[in-house]
Design a protein around this motif. Structure first.
Motif, short mmCIF file in Angstrom:
data_model
loop_
_atom_site.label_atom_id
_atom_site.label_comp_id
_atom_site.label_asym_id
_atom_site.label_seq_id
_atom_site.Cartn_x
_atom_site.Cartn_y
_atom_site.Cartn_z
N ILE A 124 6.24 -19.15 -25.31
CA ILE A 124 4.80 -18.48 -25.08
C ILE A 124 4.67 -17.06 -24.65
CG2 ILE A 124 5.12 -19.33 -22.56
CD1 ILE A 124 1.94 -19.72 -22.63
N ALA A 125 3.89 -16.29 -25.00
CA ALA A 125 3.84 -14.86 -24.36
C ALA A 125 2.62 -14.68 -23.41
CB ALA A 125 3.57 -14.01 -25.76
N TYR A 126 2.83 -14.09 -22.46
CA TYR A 126 1.74 -13.79 -21.16
C TYR A 126 2.16 -12.72 -20.46
CZ TYR A 126 5.76 -14.83 -18.01
OH TYR A 126 7.00 -14.89 -17.61
N THR A 127 1.20 -12.30 -19.62
CA THR A 127 1.49 -11.27 -18.59
C THR A 127 1.33 -11.69 -17.08
OG1 THR A 127 -0.70 -10.56 -18.86
CG2 THR A 127 0.91 -9.42 -20.33
N ASP A 128 2.21 -11.03 -16.22
CA ASP A 128 2.08 -11.49 -14.78
C ASP A 128 0.73 -11.23 -14.15
OD1 ASP A 128 4.66 -12.28 -14.77
OD2 ASP A 128 5.47 -10.31 -14.47
N GLU A 129 0.22 -11.84 -13.35
CA GLU A 129 -0.72 -11.65 -12.47
C GLU A 129 -0.82 -10.22 -11.56
OE1 GLU A 129 -4.04 -14.03 -9.57
OE2 GLU A 129 -2.06 -15.02 -10.52
N ILE A 130 -1.75 -9.39 -11.55
CA ILE A 130 -1.50 -8.38 -10.72
C ILE A 130 -1.32 -8.68 -9.03
CG2 ILE A 130 -2.70 -6.89 -12.39
CD1 ILE A 130 -5.14 -6.92 -10.32
N SER A 131 -0.97 -7.78 -8.27
CA SER A 131 -0.88 -8.13 -6.83
C SER A 131 -2.00 -8.19 -6.13
CB SER A 131 0.14 -6.97 -6.24
OG SER A 131 -0.44 -5.56 -6.49
N GLN A 132 -2.10 -8.45 -4.84
CA GLN A 132 -3.52 -8.55 -4.07
C GLN A 132 -3.83 -7.02 -3.96
OE1 GLN A 132 -5.00 -10.98 -3.47
NE2 GLN A 132 -6.74 -9.75 -2.72
N SER A 133 -3.04 -6.01 -3.75
CA SER A 133 -3.25 -4.66 -3.55
C SER A 133 -3.91 -4.18 -4.85
CB SER A 133 -2.15 -3.87 -3.12
OG SER A 133 -0.89 -3.91 -4.26
N LEU A 134 -3.43 -4.54 -6.00
CA LEU A 134 -3.91 -3.96 -7.12
C LEU A 134 -5.33 -4.52 -7.31
CD1 LEU A 134 -1.16 -3.63 -9.55
CD2 LEU A 134 -2.66 -1.92 -8.64
N ARG A 135 -5.55 -5.75 -6.98
CA ARG A 135 -6.82 -6.36 -7.18
C ARG A 135 -7.95 -5.95 -6.51
NH1 ARG A 135 -7.06 -12.18 -8.82
NH2 ARG A 135 -8.88 -12.14 -7.49
N THR A 136 -7.62 -5.13 -5.18
CA THR A 136 -8.34 -4.21 -4.29
C THR A 136 -8.52 -3.13 -4.93
OG1 THR A 136 -7.40 -5.40 -2.25
CG2 THR A 136 -8.80 -3.44 -2.18
N LYS A 137 -7.62 -2.39 -5.41
CA LYS A 137 -8.01 -1.20 -6.13
C LYS A 137 -9.00 -1.40 -7.47
CE LYS A 137 -5.80 1.83 -9.81
NZ LYS A 137 -4.63 2.07 -10.49
N TYR A 138 -8.62 -2.54 -8.29
CA TYR A 138 -9.60 -2.70 -9.46
C TYR A 138 -11.08 -3.43 -9.03
CZ TYR A 138 -6.04 -1.08 -12.78
OH TYR A 138 -5.05 -0.23 -13.35
N LEU A 139 -11.09 -4.25 -7.91
CA LEU A 139 -12.20 -4.65 -7.74
C LEU A 139 -13.15 -4.07 -6.68
CD1 LEU A 139 -11.22 -8.29 -8.62
CD2 LEU A 139 -12.87 -6.76 -9.81
N GLY A 140 -12.29 -3.72 -5.33
CA GLY A 140 -12.99 -3.03 -4.35
C GLY A 140 -13.71 -4.29 -3.45
N THR A 141 -15.08 -4.00 -3.31
CA THR A 141 -15.89 -4.83 -2.43
C THR A 141 -16.06 -6.05 -3.16
OG1 THR A 141 -18.03 -3.89 -3.33
CG2 THR A 141 -16.83 -2.91 -0.99
N LYS A 142 -16.05 -6.18 -4.69
CA LYS A 142 -16.08 -7.48 -5.20
C LYS A 142 -15.17 -8.24 -5.62
CE LYS A 142 -20.15 -5.52 -7.91
NZ LYS A 142 -21.17 -6.37 -7.35
N ALA A 143 -14.07 -8.10 -4.85
CA ALA A 143 -12.86 -8.93 -5.00
C ALA A 143 -13.02 -10.35 -4.76
CB ALA A 143 -11.70 -8.28 -4.12
N ASP A 144 -13.82 -10.52 -3.69
CA ASP A 144 -14.07 -12.11 -3.45
C ASP A 144 -14.64 -12.62 -4.54
OD1 ASP A 144 -13.05 -11.57 -0.99
OD2 ASP A 144 -14.91 -11.47 -0.01
N GLU A 145 -15.45 -12.05 -5.29
CA GLU A 145 -16.09 -12.92 -6.50
C GLU A 145 -15.34 -13.36 -7.60
OE1 GLU A 145 -19.23 -10.32 -8.19
OE2 GLU A 145 -19.85 -9.61 -6.08
#
Length: 349
Positions: free
Chosen positions: A132-153
């Motif tokens: 299987i080919a896959y990619t890793d999940e991003i870190s929590q700090s990157l989730r905040t970078k890419y989603l900002g205030t919408k991270a909880d959604e």
């Protein structure tokens, strides 16, 4: 020397001389198979064809090494593997990688893929049905970078790195006959990754410092021995956006935020999580965001035939006023270096 001794020793000396000059190959031709893999990069939307916006970069599909997996057709278990790196080019400009396999006669399944992808990972190689080919999940700090205030959604959605192109060749139940010369197997590798172009028209581009996007409702991986994209659970990919202008509006120079991004594919018939979140950090450091449902966009003719996600809306980026909100993103147009943040995680090798 007497005639008797010459009769005894000369044939022996001739035999020894002949044996000492006999050249044997360093390999046994009965155990040698050569495989040649053409990497077909023709007609890949937004990479080698159907370029909507030629002002932004596209993914690189070059490779210097491929991994050859040899499986038993009946049990699908791994028998052997090899790496090939001899590279030439076809008259059409496609790369051809070749190398030798030490296998005897019999029936085999072959799965071949490029082995130089920084973000696309491969695991469960011991079976053709599970590789299987896959990619890793991003870190929590990157989730905040890419989603900002919408991270909880996105709490219940895995946000992964976008995959590198993985070009894969498959050959099923190939019979290698007994041979005393090198057998050559020719095959063709094609990408299992889709590349999309996305854009949204923008007013107030001068107020944007950096921009990112997250798209959900996508396949997280591909069991490429079977060529089956996984669908449950769905995943999202994140990527940076470019400032550009729409090259296909006659007589206009309309600003857009856009990107070319990779994915293992859109999940068919999914709608509940199929949307994009755009994020802009303005010149004052404030975070401005816009959510758009992508059901209609993905069902458009441009998306189906050319993988163009052309959003028919204009996002007005406000002139920054009031107190500054700490930015949730830093990269894009004005990158900067922050203080060190300690992160822990696993690295797949």
């Amino acid at each position: 020397m007497s005639k008797f001794l010459r009769h005894i020793f000369l044939p022996v000396l001739m035999l020894l001389a002949a044996a000492s000059c006999h050249r044997r190959p360093l390999y046994d031709a009965e155990e040698l198979v050569k495989i040649q893999v053409k990497v077909n990069i023709e007609a890949i939307a937004n990479v080698t064809s159907d370029i909507y916006n030629d002002r932004i970069p596209v993914p690189d599909l070059s490779t210097d090494m491929m991994r050859v997996m040899v499986y038993e057709p009946g049990t699908k278990r791994l028998l052997s593997q090899s790496f090939i790196s001899n590279k030439t080019y076809s008259p059409e400009g496609n790369q051809i990688l070749s190398g030798n396999l030490n296998i005897s006669f019999g029936n085999y399944d072959f799965v071949v893929y490029n082995f130089d992808t920084p973000t696309t990972q491969v695991k469960e190689e011991t079976s053709e049905n599970t590789i299987i080919a896959y990619t890793d999940e991003i870190s929590q700090s990157l989730r905040t970078k890419y989603l900002g205030t919408k991270a909880d959604e996105y709490d219940d959605i895995s946000i992964n790195y976008e995959p590198d192109h993985l070009t894969v060749a498959r050959e099923k139940d190939v019979y290698v006959a007994p041979h005393d010369t090198v057998v050559v197997i020719n095959t063709t590798a094609r990408t299992i990754v889709d590349t999309y172009y996305i854009q949204i028209h923008v007013e107030g581009m001068q107020h944007a410092s950096s921009a990112t996007a997250v798209i959900s409702g996508l396949s997280p991986s591909n069991r490429f021995g079977l060529n089956e994209r996984t669908v449950d659970p769905s995943a999202a990919v994140c990527f940076d956006l470019h400032k550009s202008t729409d090259p296909n509006l006659p007589g206009a120079n309309k600003d857009v935020l856009c990107a070319v991004f990779n994915t293992f594919g859109k999940i068919q018939d999914i709608s509940s999580n199929l949307h994009v979140t755009f994020n802009v950090v303005d010149t004052a450091g404030n975070l401005q965001q816009k959510d758009i449902n992508l059901d209609t966009v993905f069902n458009s003719e441009e998306a189906i035939e050319r993988h163009w996600l052309l959003i028919d809306e204009t996002w007005v980026i406000d002139d920054p006023t009031g107190p500054v909100t700490p930015p949730a993103s830093n990269g894009g147009f004005q990158p900067k270096v922050d203080d060190w943040v300690e992160e822990q995680g696993e690295i797949s090798l």
